[in-house]
Write a protein that holds these residues in place. Sequence first.
Motif, PDB file in Angstrom:
ATOM      1  N   PHE A 173      -1.438  -7.916   6.763  1.00  0.00           N
ATOM      2  CA  PHE A 173      -1.830  -8.468   7.982  1.00  0.00           C
ATOM      3  C   PHE A 173      -3.393  -8.302   8.271  1.00  0.00           C
ATOM      4  O   PHE A 173      -3.897  -9.151   9.055  1.00  0.00           O
ATOM      5  N   ILE A 174      -3.967  -7.502   7.727  1.00  0.00           N
ATOM      6  CA  ILE A 174      -5.422  -7.099   8.019  1.00  0.00           C
ATOM      7  C   ILE A 174      -6.013  -8.480   7.204  1.00  0.00           C
ATOM      8  O   ILE A 174      -7.181  -9.014   7.673  1.00  0.00           O
ATOM      9  N   MET A 175      -5.696  -8.667   5.878  1.00  0.00           N
ATOM     10  CA  MET A 175      -6.351  -9.534   5.196  1.00  0.00           C
ATOM     11  C   MET A 175      -6.053 -11.074   5.983  1.00  0.00           C
ATOM     12  O   MET A 175      -7.129 -11.651   6.036  1.00  0.00           O
ATOM     13  N   LEU A 232      -7.542  -6.768  -4.095  1.00  0.00           N
ATOM     14  CA  LEU A 232      -7.995  -5.662  -3.250  1.00  0.00           C
ATOM     15  C   LEU A 232      -7.153  -4.760  -2.796  1.00  0.00           C
ATOM     16  O   LEU A 232      -7.662  -3.780  -1.852  1.00  0.00           O
ATOM     17  N   THR A 272       1.067  -1.090   0.109  1.00  0.00           N
ATOM     18  CA  THR A 272      -0.114   0.014  -0.004  1.00  0.00           C
ATOM     19  C   THR A 272       0.808   1.361   0.068  1.00  0.00           C
ATOM     20  O   THR A 272       0.688   2.197  -0.751  1.00  0.00           O
ATOM     21  N   LEU A 279      -5.198  -5.091   0.073  1.00  0.00           N
ATOM     22  CA  LEU A 279      -5.301  -5.092   1.592  1.00  0.00           C
ATOM     23  C   LEU A 279      -4.300  -5.110   2.125  1.00  0.00           C
ATOM     24  O   LEU A 279      -3.537  -5.856   1.674  1.00  0.00           O
ATOM     25  N   PRO A 280      -3.958  -4.554   3.262  1.00  0.00           N
ATOM     26  CA  PRO A 280      -2.591  -4.750   3.911  1.00  0.00           C
ATOM     27  C   PRO A 280      -2.720  -6.134   4.455  1.00  0.00           C
ATOM     28  O   PRO A 280      -3.856  -6.754   4.813  1.00  0.00           O
TER      29      PRO A 280
END
Lengths: 370, 524, 332
Positions: A147-149, A142, A2, A144-145
């Motif tokens: 660690f979040i995914m 997507l 990101t 997404l970071p």
Amino acid sequence: MTKTSPSEHATAAPVPEASAKATAARSGFRIGPEGWTTLALFGLTVFMILASRLISSGFGSWQQAQAILLLSSFTIVLGFGQGLVILIGGLDLSVGVVMTLGGILAYRWIGTSLVALFWAIPCILLVTGCVGAINGLGATLLRLPPFIMTLATSLIIYGVFLGFTGGQPRGVASPALTSAYTSTFAGLPVILWLLLIFIILATLVQSHSSFGRRLYAVGTSPMAAYIAGLPVRLLIVAAYAISGATSGLAGILLVGYATGATLTMGQSYLLPSVAAVVVGGASILGGRGTYLATVGGALLLTTLSTIIEALGLAEGWRTVIYGLVIMLALLALRENMGIGWALTPKFRNTASRSRPGGAGHKPNKTGGNG
Amino acid sequence: MQHQTDEIDDASGGPAPQTPVLRVAGVSKAYGATIALNSVTLEVLSGEVHALLGENGAGKSTFVKVLSGIVRQGGGALSLDGTPYEPRSLMDARRSGVSTAFQELSLLPNLTVAANLTLPHPLKGGLGLASRSRNEARAVELLHQFDAADISPRSIVSRLSLAQKQRIEIIRAISHRPRLLVLDEPTAALAEPEWLFRIVEQLAASGMATLYISHRLSEVRRLCNKGTILRNGDSIGPIAIAETSDNEIFRMMVGKRSEERRQVASGSSVVRDVAIEVSGLTGESIHDVGFSLHKGEVVGVAALEGQGQRELFRILGGVARPLRGTISLEGSLVNLKSPGQALAAGAGIAFVPEERKSEGIFLTQSTCANVTLPLLNRLSRFGLVSSRREYAVAADQIQRVQLAERLLRLRISALSGGNQQKALIMRVLLSGARSLILFDPTRGVDVGTKQTIYEVIHRFVQDGGSVLIYSTELPELVKLSHRCLVLYRGRVAGELSGENLSEEGLVALATGHNIEEIRSRETA
Amino acid sequence: MSAFVSRKVSDQTADRSIRLWLGNGALVVSILYVLLFAFYAAAQGDVFGLQPMNDLANDTLPLALAAAGGTVVMLTGGFDLSVAGVISLVNVCIATQIGDGPLNALWGLLLAILIGLAVGMVNGALVAFGKLQSIASTLATMIVCSGLAIVVLDAPGGNVSDFIADNATDPILGVFPAAGAIALVIVLLWLVVRSTAFGVAIYAVGADETAASLAGVPVLRTKFLAYSLGGICYGLAGFMLSAVTATGSPSAGTPFLLLMFAAIAIGGTSFAGGYGGPIGSMVGAALLVLLQKALFSAGVSSFYTVIFQGAIMILAVLVGGISASIAAGRSR
């Protein structure tokens, strides 16, 4: 990806010619820095096992070394997938839950049947590999970071467990899996032979296959890899998929070792998997690290926690030590920094040089043509 | 390099001796092996607007950084109003009375105009807290004072036009009431430079000294009496602007090199098949660009910083996508969606980006791994790479770029910039592409490497390949290319080839002038 | 010329107000909250009394505090995972080390703040001066803190003193939820912080570090302070969680990790930094808590709730990313 780390400004600062030459001279040995890290980790492990004799007479024996090897088998297997994901600059926080998934499925599907072993294991690896691929798709498509995914998928999978098992997985531990840990072949538990094969294969994939080499390229610089024409997204998804599959494999092994399955059976292996990779010298920014070093890290950490337990220290201290070891490894592995960075006056120079607005920023604009 | 400061001052027999606001004596700065500033000497008097002229890479931006306290000079001395000036930080420089409007703009896109104008210390109201109304009042006051009342202090900066942003950047620098104002290419995005001229003249009348860095000669003539030229990190001057012709100034910026004759390109002049044909290419910063690149041909692209060349090259490399326009390879239209596709399209297009470290090479990998990346499939059996074969192939190939074999085993980060660039070029050659898109391939590399790169390009086109090259160094373009396009404000401003291909001609076109006009004016 | 300019300006203003409205996370989330609350009221029935309101506020506050702290760090462009460790550590310390009575309660509050501050300072030092990646270094501090929490209390248990459990959770003077009052104080404090040079610097650093340093903003100091401030918020969150649950658990903070980032994303703070703010995140946290309660009261079984949280997490980050980019005017 990101956002690029701000510290890249600092690390990209022009390297003085002298220090570049010094690095060149140092890495001229046949054994590269990674090789030394690996040797150091294995050496430290052996030393600690021998030294632990001083604590208790039952320690330092061949039996104890074997026990440590058995215990570390899960982290060693998990560490391969986690290592690949960290290699491409990601982080997989779902390995614990996916490991549980593998364990629960093995518990349910294999049972006492020997035949089931042959269809169930590939199926489990496929399922967990798909979970990993979903992580990879979330991180690439997507954006997404990671660690979040991976945290989110682990939450969802955990919810599914709760729903389908009602809190208590049903099944039988496969005798075949259990016997991998109990029976021996040529003087060693069968599982250790299998582990050896796994380590050899994994090393070949990571360090000697064209696939692995491309992963290193992606991890070092996704943009450069993209410009060089590599299918960057596909490679990232593949790394996550492998991490899912190795997590599933570790779960299958754990069923054999623990002869049972619980909803949290994989949980406690998440942190060791990250720690083993980082201690093994992989850069959390990606592009560095070898699998053998991860194996060394896993052995070292397992030995450490075994000794902590033997000393009668609380479980918490083990976690504290994991955290501190990760922190120290991160600090020690920073670009152009030795372990003694905090003690040397050189550090202060570097810090002030890379002050924002200092020489460190926008190095591309400063290179004159004079 | 001889500095004529004293002679000219004496000769012009100016007014009573006056302590200059800024005195720079023999300032130098090196980054590693790269010398950005060799020896810069200049003086700026109170009330003077002093021009600083130079090509890209002449050291202008480094000099600005030294003045603003961002980097420390390597040698030489600076003084401000007669006292030694050694800023340790940007804020330190500002406290000493030097403030800078940066070319790359130091505005924060997410803050309002008012917040940006009062950075880093907002005005405080009661309670010791930043007061929005007081900050806005201050901003309104500044915007009115400097004739920018059309900009609302509450606007978020990211929504302003580039010209508005540039005005805010300038107003902020002025608002600190500096003794010395440094303007780094202040009109690059300004539609109406008169606005700036009025303000600068007004402030100069009140005694402020200004260092005006620009490549636009017309502006410099309008605003400055004296100027200094930077060339390869050395200063020339001061020169009296009004008494020096455009052509003389161009020549001083370019130096003796322009007398070197073209060597490489003069060879083949046979027109061959078209390799790449571009037409109507329009993007965010380029408009309706069209040209063709033939097999066996080197086409140069010359442009000042930020004229759209970066986007053009990234589109051709498959990294960026155009809004409109077509690209065809050997007669068939292609849609370059990624660099991978560009490599696979037709005879292949390979792109060498400007950011060697972040987009070109793989810093933590060995030189060997960097070079052989495109060959992995050919080098592997059952997916496993034979490191012996890999090494042998790499060792065989790197001779083409004169890279020592012992460097193969080292991490590429341990190599000098020049050797890294050689390895990158080698990798691109091994990708098998027949068209190379090179964006400033010789930036910051040593002379030997440059020579090697020239030879590689020469051999590549002799074998029927085609090369599109952008370079910040005009002599290089003159030497290397058969034809040279000049981009100005996103459009092809002209094309020079054959006898007409000269540095002066390129500089003139690149700064929005027409060399023919200048010549005819001079002869008239 | 002047006509041209003025037309352009008015266009800009209209454009801006639409964008600000769409991009204003706090506003959009507040509307969502009201809608969800209506649903919750329909499903649950009695929700408007002081006691249910008080309960809702109490359940919301810990997450809201954590999200506020995480937002400050995220505004500078960093991720702070240490929240889980800090909350666990504070929780077990309050549950085991703090006696009854007002003085002890005060000491407990101070301890919570000190723990948070200490961890935040370590994070800040590692990220700002050590130049480490924020995820990696805060992961390490999170692990250390969770370990210390287990050392203090190795299994759920302990007892939070009645004084803390009662006074921090009961309505003040029997009329207004204490948790609501604390949230208001935090909002006011943030408004104050935002109006300092430091507050402006947080946004500046998050948007563009290079430009910020060229504008004279002390980048490293700002980052360090942001992590420290975040840590204090986690400490407070841990304190309030202890007061609400009245018991200790070494893994009390674990659920906060994911929920906090979901709250921040829902609240419209950009994960790239520079846009958004803690107030939106606090409303986002309230929305998440209300969602759990609404699902529970609608009779959805707990495993669906867990699945929901994971899905909402992903959705929130996606939607949050889109709305933040609208706010930033980068919606190309």
